[in-house]
Motif scaffolding. Structure first.
Motif, PDB file in Angstrom:
ATOM      1  N   UNK A  61       6.100  31.414  27.789  1.00 59.44           N
ATOM      2  CA  UNK A  61       5.017  30.578  28.292  1.00 59.44           C
ATOM      3  C   UNK A  61       3.636  31.113  27.919  1.00 59.44           C
ATOM      4  N   UNK A  62       3.544  32.363  27.520  1.00 54.74           N
ATOM      5  CA  UNK A  62       2.266  32.960  27.107  1.00 54.74           C
ATOM      6  C   UNK A  62       1.840  32.533  25.708  1.00 54.74           C
ATOM      7  N   UNK A  63       2.749  31.894  24.964  1.00 53.04           N
ATOM      8  CA  UNK A  63       2.467  31.503  23.580  1.00 53.04           C
ATOM      9  C   UNK A  63       1.968  30.070  23.450  1.00 53.04           C
ATOM     10  N   UNK A  64       1.769  29.370  24.554  1.00 53.15           N
ATOM     11  CA  UNK A  64       1.329  27.985  24.496  1.00 53.15           C
ATOM     12  C   UNK A  64       2.509  27.034  24.476  1.00 53.15           C
ATOM     13  N   UNK A  65       2.227  25.757  24.659  1.00 50.84           N
ATOM     14  CA  UNK A  65       3.265  24.728  24.752  1.00 50.84           C
ATOM     15  C   UNK A  65       3.987  24.477  23.427  1.00 50.84           C
ATOM     16  N   UNK A  66       3.373  24.863  22.313  1.00 49.87           N
ATOM     17  CA  UNK A  66       3.946  24.586  21.002  1.00 49.87           C
ATOM     18  C   UNK A  66       4.997  25.568  20.535  1.00 49.87           C
ATOM     19  N   UNK A  67       5.145  26.685  21.239  1.00 46.12           N
ATOM     20  CA  UNK A  67       6.100  27.715  20.822  1.00 46.12           C
ATOM     21  C   UNK A  67       7.060  28.032  21.951  1.00 46.12           C
ATOM     22  N   UNK A  68       8.332  27.813  21.696  1.00 49.27           N
ATOM     23  CA  UNK A  68       9.357  28.086  22.698  1.00 49.27           C
ATOM     24  C   UNK A  68      10.663  28.495  22.020  1.00 49.27           C
ATOM     25  N   UNK A  69      11.406  29.342  22.721  1.00 47.78           N
ATOM     26  CA  UNK A  69      12.774  29.645  22.346  1.00 47.78           C
ATOM     27  C   UNK A  69      13.667  29.105  23.451  1.00 47.78           C
ATOM     28  N   UNK A  70      14.534  28.182  23.081  1.00 52.17           N
ATOM     29  CA  UNK A  70      15.454  27.561  24.029  1.00 52.17           C
ATOM     30  C   UNK A  70      16.820  28.218  23.881  1.00 52.17           C
ATOM     31  N   UNK A  71      17.507  28.393  24.979  1.00 49.96           N
ATOM     32  CA  UNK A  71      18.840  28.995  24.965  1.00 49.96           C
ATOM     33  C   UNK A  71      19.849  27.929  25.380  1.00 49.96           C
ATOM     34  N   UNK A  72      20.732  27.590  24.459  1.00 48.14           N
ATOM     35  CA  UNK A  72      21.815  26.651  24.726  1.00 48.14           C
ATOM     36  C   UNK A  72      23.064  27.457  25.064  1.00 48.14           C
TER      37      UNK A  72
END
Length: 103
Positions: free
Chosen positions: A11-22
């Motif tokens: 969440x510290x990287x902004x809304x455009x960067x995320x790692x999702x875990x499936x």
């Protein structure tokens, strides 16, 4: 499809960067989804990893300076579903039209 989570600290990287875990997913979903999402013009980076062969998890990373990663993931999943539906429809149509050659 299994459960979906986000990696803590992203969440510290902004809304455009995320790692999702499936959970309970692997290379089949990861490669297909990466192929679709990486072609979007608003995506700067897209990739996935399987952290360890004994863990049944898929880490899926999206980076974009123009959109929210969660929205891009949703669009990718919807586009993948459309492709799968088209493939099934085409296959079933061809199976119905197939005629076994007489020997």
């Amino acid at each position: 499809m299994g459960a979906l989570a986000e990696v803590a600290g992203d969440e510290n990287n902004g809304e455009g960067s995320r790692t999702f875990v499936f959970q309970d997913e692997g290379h089949t979903l990861g490669n297909a989804l990466k192929t679709i999402i990486s072609r979007y013009p608003d995506v700067d980076f897209c990739g996935y990893t399987i952290p360890h062969p004994t863990e049944n998890k898929l880490h899926f990373r999206i980076q974009s300076s123009q959109g929210r990663a969660i929205d891009i993931l949703k669009r990718g999943l919807e586009d993948l579903e459309k492709i799968c539906d088209h493939t099934i429809d085409t296959f079933e149509k061809e199976v119905k039209q197939f005629k076994v050659p007489v020997a």
